[in-house]
Enzyme design. Structure first.
Site, mmCIF file in Angstrom:
data_model
loop_
_atom_site.group_PDB
_atom_site.id
_atom_site.type_symbol
_atom_site.label_atom_id
_atom_site.label_comp_id
_atom_site.label_asym_id
_atom_site.label_seq_id
_atom_site.Cartn_x
_atom_site.Cartn_y
_atom_site.Cartn_z
ATOM 1 C CE LYS A 276 -3.816 -2.471 2.131
ATOM 2 N NZ LYS A 276 -4.452 -2.934 3.369
ATOM 3 C CD GLN B 24 -3.267 -4.596 6.620
ATOM 4 O OE1 GLN B 24 -3.217 -3.598 5.912
ATOM 5 N NE2 GLN B 24 -3.859 -5.704 6.222
ATOM 6 C CG ASP C 62 -9.632 -0.182 5.044
ATOM 7 O OD1 ASP C 62 -9.406 -0.448 3.843
ATOM 8 O OD2 ASP C 62 -8.826 -0.423 5.959
#
Ligand code: NAP
Length: 294
Positions: free
Chosen positions: A52, A96, A119
């Protein structure tokens, strides 16, 4: 059979974003900033985060990383998120997952400012997605929708079978495919570990999204001729021939399934790349929204 090529589609998305960011810089504006929170040293999580960050850099986004030991307290994570929420120079926050067992994942996600939740996991954004209100869509389903759009695949009236009902992949995927949108309008069946007659259900599918995390689970006898197969699975399986000691396997027995399909995503080189491209798109959107409010 045609490959749905994540390399080509994600690169097209990234090229578009690179141009948009170059334009911002020409106008003396700051680039979008994505910050990530990583807890512990899980190998897969490290790889995802590294990827990422690399993609942020390649596209001109600013990125930063907050790393914590496996035994970090919930309080410290919460304090960090509150600070990031208030930081005007940060547009997107990514935590994460998975987090260690002693941390309440939902409590942490709930604390993220929904406007920075790139997200799309915050209940506010999940709710908006269900209602069809524009918002951040979780990156993996969003990436798959971008891929369907790139290849202009007909979805209207098709029977889509989604295997897996997680909050980050299966469930949002099933909702997006069922909505009255350009690449929705499917009749969707959601399958999970309690589903009976999975093979029979899959054999009725025009589109199968395999998102269960079991390598080579979807075999050729479960797929009808000319189906579209989207493989979300990413599992590390030991492989002594690889320098890393493992190979990445999808949920589809690609070699035997591919010849029966009209379109199929490979692993690697499919949905994984689209997930990152979609995350960047969400971050750019967060930046625009943020800039409009300041
Ligand atoms: P997850 O939270 O473990 O969910 C797996 C789902 O599969 C659950 O709903 C489970 O059912 C269902 N399932 C498990 N075994 C099954 C079986 N035998 N038959 C039917 N359904 C079954 O996983 P996830 O986070 O959604 O991820 C799924 C896979 O996608 C993993 O390999 C993950 O690494 C990968 N992934 C890839 C990307 C990407 O960018 N490509 C992004 C995210 C995840 P129950 O609900 O009944 O337990």
């Amino acid at each position: 059979m045609q490959i749905l090529d994540g390399k080509i589609v994600s690169q097209a998305v990234k090229n578009d974003l690179t141009e948009k960011i170059a334009q911002l810089l020409r106008e003396n504006k700051r680039p979008p900033h994505l910050t990530a929170i990583l807890v512990g040293t899980n190998g897969a999580s490290e790889t995802y985060i590294a990827s990422k960050i690399k993609n942020c850099e390649e596209t001109g986004f600013k990125s930063s990383l907050h790393r914590f030991e496996e035994n970090v307290t919930e309080e410290l994570l919460m304090t960090t998120i509150k600070k990031i929420n208030e930081d005007d120079e940060i547009d997107g926050i990514l935590v994460q997952l998975p987090l260690p067992k002693h941390i309440d994942e939902q409590k942490i996600i709930n604390l993220i400012n929904p406007a920075k939740d790139v997200d799309g996991f915050h209940p506010v954004n999940a709710g908006k997605m269900v209602l069809g209100i524009p918002t951040y869509i979780p990156a993996t389903p969003y990436g798959i929708m971008l891929m369907l759009a790139h290849y202009k695949l007909e979805t209207s009236g098709k029977h889509a079978v989604v295997i897996g009902r997680s909050n980050i992949v299966g469930r949002p995927m099933s909702i997006l495919l069922s909505q009255d949108t350009a690449y929705g309008n499917c009749t969707v069946t959601v399958c999970h570990s309690r589903t009976k007659n999975l093979k029979e259900i899959c054999l009725q599918a025009d589109i199968i999204v395999a998102a269960l995390g079991k390598p080579c689970f979807l075999t050729a006898d479960m797929v009808k001729e000319n189906a579209v197969v989207i493989d979300v699975g990413i599992t590390r399986v030991p492989d002594a021939s690889k320098k890393s000691g493992f190979a990445i396997k999808g949920d589809v027995d690609f070699e035997n399934v591919a010849p029966k399909t009209s379109y199929i995503t490979p692993v690697p080189g499919g949905v994984g790349l689209m997930t990152i491209a979609a995350l960047l798109k969400n971050t750019y959107q967060a930046y625009l929204q943020h800039s409009n409010n300041h």
